[in-house]
Write a protein that holds these residues in place. Structure first.
Motif, PDB file in Angstrom:
ATOM      1  N   SER A 126       0.835  -1.144  -0.009  1.00  0.00           N
ATOM      2  CA  SER A 126       0.069  -0.166   0.014  1.00  0.00           C
ATOM      3  C   SER A 126       0.778   1.314   0.099  1.00  0.00           C
ATOM      4  CB  SER A 126      -0.871   0.059   1.285  1.00  0.00           C
ATOM      5  OG  SER A 126      -1.732  -1.112   1.293  1.00  0.00           O
ATOM      6  N   VAL A 127       0.163   2.216  -0.679  1.00  0.00           N
ATOM      7  CA  VAL A 127       0.895   3.718  -0.454  1.00  0.00           C
ATOM      8  C   VAL A 127      -0.225   4.817  -0.127  1.00  0.00           C
ATOM      9  CG1 VAL A 127       2.603   3.247  -2.335  1.00  0.00           C
ATOM     10  CG2 VAL A 127       0.238   4.095  -2.811  1.00  0.00           C
ATOM     11  N   ARG A 128       0.256   5.747   0.663  1.00  0.00           N
ATOM     12  CA  ARG A 128      -0.550   6.643   1.266  1.00  0.00           C
ATOM     13  C   ARG A 128      -1.126   7.666   0.325  1.00  0.00           C
ATOM     14  NH1 ARG A 128      -2.772   8.030   5.681  1.00  0.00           N
ATOM     15  NH2 ARG A 128      -3.243  10.530   6.358  1.00  0.00           N
ATOM     16  N   GLU A 129      -2.140   7.849  -0.120  1.00  0.00           N
ATOM     17  CA  GLU A 129      -2.854   8.418  -1.058  1.00  0.00           C
ATOM     18  C   GLU A 129      -4.362   8.172  -1.054  1.00  0.00           C
ATOM     19  OE1 GLU A 129      -4.521   7.949  -4.388  1.00  0.00           O
ATOM     20  OE2 GLU A 129      -4.645   6.021  -3.812  1.00  0.00           O
ATOM     21  N   ARG A 130      -5.143   9.212  -1.491  1.00  0.00           N
ATOM     22  CA  ARG A 130      -6.767   9.095  -1.653  1.00  0.00           C
ATOM     23  C   ARG A 130      -7.144   9.904  -2.551  1.00  0.00           C
ATOM     24  NH1 ARG A 130      -9.779   4.757   0.839  1.00  0.00           N
ATOM     25  NH2 ARG A 130     -11.919   5.015   0.700  1.00  0.00           N
ATOM     26  N   LEU A 131      -7.933   9.542  -3.372  1.00  0.00           N
ATOM     27  CA  LEU A 131      -9.099  10.298  -4.456  1.00  0.00           C
ATOM     28  C   LEU A 131     -10.488   9.936  -4.225  1.00  0.00           C
ATOM     29  CD1 LEU A 131      -7.306   9.496  -7.871  1.00  0.00           C
ATOM     30  CD2 LEU A 131      -6.758  11.184  -6.269  1.00  0.00           C
ATOM     31  N   ASN A 132     -11.254  10.892  -4.524  1.00  0.00           N
ATOM     32  CA  ASN A 132     -12.880  10.470  -4.341  1.00  0.00           C
ATOM     33  C   ASN A 132     -13.296  10.038  -5.745  1.00  0.00           C
ATOM     34  OD1 ASN A 132     -13.290  12.903  -5.938  1.00  0.00           O
ATOM     35  ND2 ASN A 132     -13.919  14.083  -4.320  1.00  0.00           N
ATOM     36  N   PHE A 133     -14.507   9.831  -5.770  1.00  0.00           N
ATOM     37  CA  PHE A 133     -15.060   9.161  -7.206  1.00  0.00           C
ATOM     38  C   PHE A 133     -14.878   9.824  -8.194  1.00  0.00           C
ATOM     39  CE2 PHE A 133     -18.626  11.443  -5.444  1.00  0.00           C
ATOM     40  CZ  PHE A 133     -19.307  11.690  -6.620  1.00  0.00           C
ATOM     41  N   LYS A 134     -14.938  11.324  -8.032  1.00  0.00           N
ATOM     42  CA  LYS A 134     -14.675  12.306  -8.993  1.00  0.00           C
ATOM     43  C   LYS A 134     -13.133  12.580  -9.393  1.00  0.00           C
ATOM     44  CE  LYS A 134     -18.715  15.136  -7.504  1.00  0.00           C
ATOM     45  NZ  LYS A 134     -19.028  16.484  -7.182  1.00  0.00           N
ATOM     46  N   GLY A 135     -12.420  11.966  -9.003  1.00  0.00           N
ATOM     47  CA  GLY A 135     -10.990  11.829  -9.160  1.00  0.00           C
ATOM     48  C   GLY A 135     -10.282  13.098  -8.468  1.00  0.00           C
ATOM     49  N   GLU A 136     -10.999  13.785  -7.511  1.00  0.00           N
ATOM     50  CA  GLU A 136     -10.486  14.815  -6.688  1.00  0.00           C
ATOM     51  C   GLU A 136      -9.577  14.321  -5.667  1.00  0.00           C
ATOM     52  OE1 GLU A 136     -14.489  17.820  -7.387  1.00  0.00           O
ATOM     53  OE2 GLU A 136     -14.062  16.584  -5.505  1.00  0.00           O
ATOM     54  N   VAL A 137      -8.462  15.074  -5.351  1.00  0.00           N
ATOM     55  CA  VAL A 137      -7.529  14.638  -4.333  1.00  0.00           C
ATOM     56  C   VAL A 137      -7.975  14.833  -2.833  1.00  0.00           C
ATOM     57  CG1 VAL A 137      -5.034  14.879  -3.489  1.00  0.00           C
ATOM     58  CG2 VAL A 137      -5.390  14.814  -6.042  1.00  0.00           C
ATOM     59  N   LEU A 138      -8.198  13.638  -2.136  1.00  0.00           N
ATOM     60  CA  LEU A 138      -8.388  14.002  -0.757  1.00  0.00           C
ATOM     61  C   LEU A 138      -7.141  13.641   0.101  1.00  0.00           C
ATOM     62  CD1 LEU A 138     -11.437  11.553  -0.500  1.00  0.00           C
ATOM     63  CD2 LEU A 138     -11.455  14.294  -1.020  1.00  0.00           C
ATOM     64  N   ILE A 139      -6.512  13.097  -0.239  1.00  0.00           N
ATOM     65  CA  ILE A 139      -4.960  12.775   0.461  1.00  0.00           C
ATOM     66  C   ILE A 139      -3.880  12.848  -0.779  1.00  0.00           C
ATOM     67  CG2 ILE A 139      -3.547  11.451   2.053  1.00  0.00           C
ATOM     68  CD1 ILE A 139      -6.070  10.268   2.994  1.00  0.00           C
ATOM     69  N   PRO A 140      -2.878  13.681  -0.722  1.00  0.00           N
ATOM     70  CA  PRO A 140      -1.897  13.790  -1.857  1.00  0.00           C
ATOM     71  C   PRO A 140      -1.204  12.412  -1.642  1.00  0.00           C
ATOM     72  CG  PRO A 140      -2.238  15.705  -0.711  1.00  0.00           C
ATOM     73  CD  PRO A 140      -2.993  14.850  -0.151  1.00  0.00           C
ATOM     74  N   LEU A 141      -0.514  12.163  -2.849  1.00  0.00           N
ATOM     75  CA  LEU A 141       0.379  10.767  -2.829  1.00  0.00           C
ATOM     76  C   LEU A 141       1.733  11.223  -1.757  1.00  0.00           C
ATOM     77  CD1 LEU A 141       1.140   8.240  -3.856  1.00  0.00           C
ATOM     78  CD2 LEU A 141       2.087   9.486  -5.712  1.00  0.00           C
ATOM     79  N   ASP A 142       1.770  10.293  -0.882  1.00  0.00           N
ATOM     80  CA  ASP A 142       3.077  10.216  -0.135  1.00  0.00           C
ATOM     81  C   ASP A 142       4.194   9.569  -0.862  1.00  0.00           C
ATOM     82  OD1 ASP A 142       5.059  10.325   1.711  1.00  0.00           O
ATOM     83  OD2 ASP A 142       3.874   9.087   3.444  1.00  0.00           O
ATOM     84  N   GLU A 143       5.159  10.241  -1.422  1.00  0.00           N
ATOM     85  CA  GLU A 143       5.923   9.917  -2.373  1.00  0.00           C
ATOM     86  C   GLU A 143       7.063   9.014  -1.465  1.00  0.00           C
ATOM     87  OE1 GLU A 143       8.013  12.472  -5.049  1.00  0.00           O
ATOM     88  OE2 GLU A 143       5.957  12.881  -6.182  1.00  0.00           O
ATOM     89  N   ALA A 144       7.360   9.314  -0.291  1.00  0.00           N
ATOM     90  CA  ALA A 144       8.222   8.471   0.482  1.00  0.00           C
ATOM     91  C   ALA A 144       7.533   7.229   0.665  1.00  0.00           C
ATOM     92  CB  ALA A 144       8.197   9.185   1.819  1.00  0.00           C
ATOM     93  N   SER A 145       6.205   6.835   0.731  1.00  0.00           N
ATOM     94  CA  SER A 145       5.833   5.500   0.959  1.00  0.00           C
ATOM     95  C   SER A 145       5.770   4.713  -0.510  1.00  0.00           C
ATOM     96  CB  SER A 145       4.022   5.447   1.274  1.00  0.00           C
ATOM     97  OG  SER A 145       3.467   6.244   0.147  1.00  0.00           O
ATOM     98  N   VAL A 146       5.976   5.331  -1.468  1.00  0.00           N
ATOM     99  CA  VAL A 146       6.122   4.761  -2.731  1.00  0.00           C
ATOM    100  C   VAL A 146       7.768   4.509  -2.776  1.00  0.00           C
ATOM    101  CG1 VAL A 146       6.469   4.608  -5.315  1.00  0.00           C
ATOM    102  CG2 VAL A 146       4.584   6.121  -3.811  1.00  0.00           C
ATOM    103  N   GLU A 147       8.602   5.158  -2.446  1.00  0.00           N
ATOM    104  CA  GLU A 147      10.120   4.902  -2.335  1.00  0.00           C
ATOM    105  C   GLU A 147      10.357   3.716  -1.312  1.00  0.00           C
ATOM    106  OE1 GLU A 147      11.775   8.769  -1.553  1.00  0.00           O
ATOM    107  OE2 GLU A 147      11.276   9.697  -3.635  1.00  0.00           O
ATOM    108  N   ALA A 148       9.706   3.458  -0.146  1.00  0.00           N
ATOM    109  CA  ALA A 148       9.730   2.755   0.745  1.00  0.00           C
ATOM    110  C   ALA A 148       9.676   1.183  -0.003  1.00  0.00           C
ATOM    111  CB  ALA A 148       8.861   2.745   1.855  1.00  0.00           C
ATOM    112  N   LEU A 149       8.917   1.000  -0.924  1.00  0.00           N
ATOM    113  CA  LEU A 149       8.607  -0.186  -1.691  1.00  0.00           C
ATOM    114  C   LEU A 149       9.958  -0.798  -2.596  1.00  0.00           C
ATOM    115  CD1 LEU A 149       4.822   0.519  -2.840  1.00  0.00           C
ATOM    116  CD2 LEU A 149       5.752  -0.577  -0.701  1.00  0.00           C
ATOM    117  N   ILE A 150      10.714   0.154  -3.023  1.00  0.00           N
ATOM    118  CA  ILE A 150      11.677  -0.241  -3.844  1.00  0.00           C
ATOM    119  C   ILE A 150      12.789  -1.401  -3.168  1.00  0.00           C
ATOM    120  CG2 ILE A 150      13.662   0.564  -4.784  1.00  0.00           C
ATOM    121  CD1 ILE A 150      12.500   3.267  -5.217  1.00  0.00           C
ATOM    122  N   PRO A 151      13.133  -1.450  -1.656  1.00  0.00           N
ATOM    123  CA  PRO A 151      13.714  -2.518  -1.146  1.00  0.00           C
ATOM    124  C   PRO A 151      12.844  -3.801  -1.226  1.00  0.00           C
ATOM    125  CG  PRO A 151      13.881  -0.421   0.132  1.00  0.00           C
ATOM    126  CD  PRO A 151      12.944  -0.180  -1.143  1.00  0.00           C
TER     127      PRO A 151
END
Length: 344
Positions: A126-151
């Motif tokens: 999982s990564v931290r982020e959230r959109l609603n059904f209209k595609g509007e950003v509720l929680i911006p993408l946490d890029e650190a949570s993405v980078e943590a998946l690389i290892p």
């Protein structure tokens, strides 16, 4: 070529047992059949093409179009011989593909078996982020949570990644950014975006489709890439088009990016042929039967046309029981396929 002057059309169908080649020059037709070479299917294809050219006394320069159908993607899914795949989802939703529809496709079987997800739970991240059904950003993408998946990608020796974030059908920006981060860190990693392969509502079907595409993408991309080079080296300069599950045609580049659209590629070609024969014979309602060496396929034709669907299931645990397989949201010709071919 000495016998004909018109450019020919060459068709190749790679099945689980045999690879068939048909070559057409106007009213003249030539065929060749060779054994499929599962570990390197391009070898069987080139062998079949060489035989067909020899029989027709033709050369690659005489060919104006190559059409290719195959069940390689289907076989990789059914036999579980695809790439080791991870699924990246929105935080808190990594179990969507296992919960599925939360129903019982067989109401009275107390020992019901569900198909195991293509991606096991330990490879669903999982990564931290959230959109609603209209595609509007509720929680911006946490890029650190993405980078943590690389290892994790490295330690688990992941060959392909499916990205299926919630409501990405309405806004694929977060999925695209996740892909950019992973591609920058691991350029050779195969990545499938659910917003690209299946931009539709319903998380389960979209994530299942993205996972299936990611699972077969490395093997299909490798095969199609090598085939393209082999054809080029042999002197073929004509377009190469792939038959899709819906009975249409697509380019090599698109097929390499979205190989899931080739799941019923070969059988779809058989259904299209059956519809043409039905039209020639003026038979509006027809049952077509296509038996290969590995599987047999049945399709219903109404008003000279095969029935179609937008939801297709792969690798059903219960033969012909709807809901017992992995849903794939692609246009497909609807047919029943069972493992009862001439050799099986």
């Amino acid at each position: 070529m000495t016998e004909t002057s018109a450019q020919g059309r060459l068709a190749v169908d790679v099945g689980g047992t045999f690879t068939d080649v048909a070559l057409e020059f106007g009213p003249k037709r030539f065929t060749a059949k060779v054994l499929t070479t599962p570990s390197m299917p391009e070898r069987g294809v080139m062998e079949g093409i060489e035989k067909a050219l020899e029989v027709a006394n033709a050369s690659p320069a005489d060919i104006g179009l190559i059409i290719h159908g195959t069940t390689l993607a289907t076989n990789a899914l059914i036999e579980r011989k695809g790439a080791k795949t991870a699924l990246i989802t929105t935080e808190g939703l990594r179990d969507s593909v296992e919960m599925a529809f939360e129903n019982r496709f067989e109401q009275y079987d107390i020992n019901i078996d569900r198909p195991d997800p293509l991606v096991p739970r330990n490879l669903r991240w999982s990564v931290r982020e959230r959109l609603n059904f209209k595609g509007e950003v509720l929680i911006p993408l946490d890029e650190a949570s993405v980078e943590a998946l690389i290892p994790l990608i490295d330690s688990n020796e992941i060959g392909s990644v499916a990205i299926g974030l919630i409501h990405s059908y309405a806004n694929g920006t977060h999925e695209e950014r996740v892909s950019e981060i992973l591609t920058k860190a691991r350029p050779d990693l195969s990545i499938t975006l659910s917003s690209a392969v299946c931009p539709e509502i319903r998380e389960y079907e979209r994530q299942s489709t993205a996972s299936a595409n990611a699972y077969v993408q490395p093997i299909m991309s490798r095969y199609l890439g090598i085939l393209r080079e082999d054809l080029k080296k042999r002197g073929f300069a004509c377009p190469v088009l792939l038959m899709t599950s819906g009975g249409g045609l697509t380019t090599l580049d698109t097929a390499m990016k979205f190989p899931i659209r080739l799941v019923e590629s070969g059988p779809a070609g058989g259904a299209i042929l059956a519809s043409e024969i039905a039209r020639e014979c003026d038979l509006a309602s027809v049952v077509s039967y296509d038996m290969g060496g590995t599987t047999a396929k049945i399709c219903l034709l109404d008003d000279f046309m095969p029935q179609t669907t937008r939801t297709f299931e792969v690798a059903r645990v219960y033969r012909n029981m709807k809901g017992s397989g992995w849903p794939v949201r692609i246009p497909a010709i609807e047919m029943v396929e069972i493992g009862a071919g001439g050799g099986s």
